[in-house]
Motif scaffolding. Structure first.
Motif, PDB file in Angstrom:
ATOM      1  N   GLY A   1      23.815  33.418  55.309  1.00 15.55           N
ATOM      2  CA  GLY A   1      22.767  33.763  56.555  1.00 15.55           C
ATOM      3  C   GLY A   1      23.198  33.169  57.628  1.00 15.55           C
ATOM      4  O   GLY A   1      22.348  33.824  58.663  1.00 15.55           O
ATOM      5  N   CYS A   2      23.575  32.035  57.740  1.00 19.53           N
ATOM      6  CA  CYS A   2      23.449  31.414  59.281  1.00 19.53           C
ATOM      7  C   CYS A   2      24.572  32.020  60.139  1.00 19.53           C
ATOM      8  O   CYS A   2      25.732  32.580  59.825  1.00 19.53           O
ATOM      9  CB  CYS A   2      24.172  29.974  59.224  1.00 19.53           C
ATOM     10  N   PRO A   3      24.064  32.641  61.286  1.00 20.53           N
ATOM     11  CA  PRO A   3      25.013  33.713  62.217  1.00 20.53           C
ATOM     12  C   PRO A   3      25.843  32.707  62.839  1.00 20.53           C
ATOM     13  O   PRO A   3      26.904  33.246  63.455  1.00 20.53           O
ATOM     14  CB  PRO A   3      23.696  34.100  63.111  1.00 20.53           C
TER      15      PRO A   3
ATOM     16  N   THR B   1      26.449  23.588  66.939  1.00 16.07           N
ATOM     17  CA  THR B   1      26.453  25.057  67.176  1.00 16.07           C
ATOM     18  C   THR B   1      25.438  25.597  66.269  1.00 16.07           C
ATOM     19  O   THR B   1      25.301  27.036  66.731  1.00 16.07           O
ATOM     20  CB  THR B   1      27.847  25.368  66.007  1.00 16.07           C
ATOM     21  N   CYS B   2      24.315  25.216  66.001  1.00 15.62           N
ATOM     22  CA  CYS B   2      23.077  25.593  65.374  1.00 15.62           C
ATOM     23  C   CYS B   2      22.317  26.247  66.638  1.00 15.62           C
ATOM     24  O   CYS B   2      22.217  25.530  67.737  1.00 15.62           O
ATOM     25  CB  CYS B   2      22.128  24.714  64.894  1.00 15.62           C
ATOM     26  N   ILE B   3      21.848  27.598  66.858  1.00 17.58           N
ATOM     27  CA  ILE B   3      21.176  28.022  67.856  1.00 17.58           C
ATOM     28  C   ILE B   3      19.981  28.088  67.444  1.00 17.58           C
ATOM     29  O   ILE B   3      19.038  28.966  68.285  1.00 17.58           O
ATOM     30  CB  ILE B   3      21.994  29.730  68.050  1.00 17.58           C
TER      31      ILE B   3
ATOM     32  N   CYS C   1      18.218  29.705  65.152  1.00 19.08           N
ATOM     33  CA  CYS C   1      17.688  30.960  64.780  1.00 19.08           C
ATOM     34  C   CYS C   1      16.521  30.980  63.870  1.00 19.08           C
ATOM     35  O   CYS C   1      15.823  31.993  63.751  1.00 19.08           O
ATOM     36  CB  CYS C   1      19.062  31.710  64.374  1.00 19.08           C
ATOM     37  N   GLY C   2      16.717  29.892  63.086  1.00 20.49           N
ATOM     38  CA  GLY C   2      15.358  29.852  62.186  1.00 20.49           C
ATOM     39  C   GLY C   2      15.711  30.385  60.791  1.00 20.49           C
ATOM     40  O   GLY C   2      14.815  30.323  59.936  1.00 20.49           O
ATOM     41  N   ALA C   3      16.797  31.186  60.384  1.00 19.17           N
ATOM     42  CA  ALA C   3      17.166  31.596  59.369  1.00 19.17           C
ATOM     43  C   ALA C   3      17.170  30.843  58.088  1.00 19.17           C
ATOM     44  O   ALA C   3      16.488  30.777  56.702  1.00 19.17           O
ATOM     45  CB  ALA C   3      18.481  32.436  59.173  1.00 19.17           C
ATOM     46  N   CYS C   4      17.648  29.559  58.191  1.00 18.24           N
ATOM     47  CA  CYS C   4      17.938  28.635  57.032  1.00 18.24           C
ATOM     48  C   CYS C   4      16.753  27.960  56.390  1.00 18.24           C
ATOM     49  O   CYS C   4      16.657  28.201  55.123  1.00 18.24           O
ATOM     50  CB  CYS C   4      19.054  27.645  57.263  1.00 18.24           C
ATOM     51  N   GLY C   5      15.747  27.394  57.184  1.00 16.97           N
ATOM     52  CA  GLY C   5      14.481  27.056  56.723  1.00 16.97           C
ATOM     53  C   GLY C   5      13.576  28.165  55.889  1.00 16.97           C
ATOM     54  O   GLY C   5      12.901  27.660  55.080  1.00 16.97           O
TER      55      GLY C   5
HETATM   56 FE1  F3S Z   1      20.758  26.967  62.944  1.00 19.48          FE
HETATM   57 FE2  F3S Z   1      22.015  28.675  61.496  1.00 19.48          FE
HETATM   58 FE3  F3S Z   1      19.908  27.376  60.563  1.00 19.48          FE
HETATM   59  S1  F3S Z   1      21.938  28.487  63.549  1.00 19.48           S
HETATM   60  S2  F3S Z   1      18.583  27.219  62.322  1.00 19.48           S
HETATM   61  S3  F3S Z   1      21.522  26.561  61.057  1.00 19.48           S
HETATM   62  S4  F3S Z   1      20.511  29.410  59.986  1.00 19.48           S
END
Ligand code: F3S
Length: 81
Positions: free
Chosen positions: A60-62, A10-12, A14-18
C-alpha cells in the motif's frame, strides 16, 4: 524471516502504513513513518502474526518506502527521527 524499515528519504508521510499495520509503523513529528519494532533500524525480526499486515503495508505504500529483507538491515544508517 522478515525484517523491515522505512526509507525516510522517500516517505511522503501519506499515513497509510500505520493505519494498515499499527503494530509495526508509527510516525515522527513530521509524519514520516518508522518501524516501532526497533526504532527503524531493521534489525528485529517481524513476528509471523504481523507478516500479513506488513505485506499489506508494503503493497500500500505509494512511494515504495517500506523496505523488506530476509536479513537484518544492520548496516544501513537511518534514524527514527
Ligand atoms: Fe510513508 Fe509509505 Fe508509510 S509514504 S507514511 S512509508 S505508507
Amino acid at each position: 524471516a522478515t525484517y523491515t524499515m522505512v526509507d525516510q528519504e522517500t516517505c511522503i508521510a501519506c499515513g497509510a502504513c500505520g493505519a494498515t499495520a499499527p503494530e509495526i509503523f508509527d510516525y515522527n513529528d513530521e509524519g514520516i513513518a518508522f518501524s516501532i519494532l526497533d526504532a527503524n533500524t531493521g534489525i528485529t525480526e517481524v513476528s509471523e502474526d504481523l507478516e500479513e499486515d506488513l505485506e499489506d503495508a508494503f503493497d500500500g505504500c505509494p512511494t515504495d518506502s517500506i523496505k523488506l529483507a530476509a536479513e537484518p538491515f544492520a548496516n544501513i544508517p537511518v534514524t527514527a527521527g
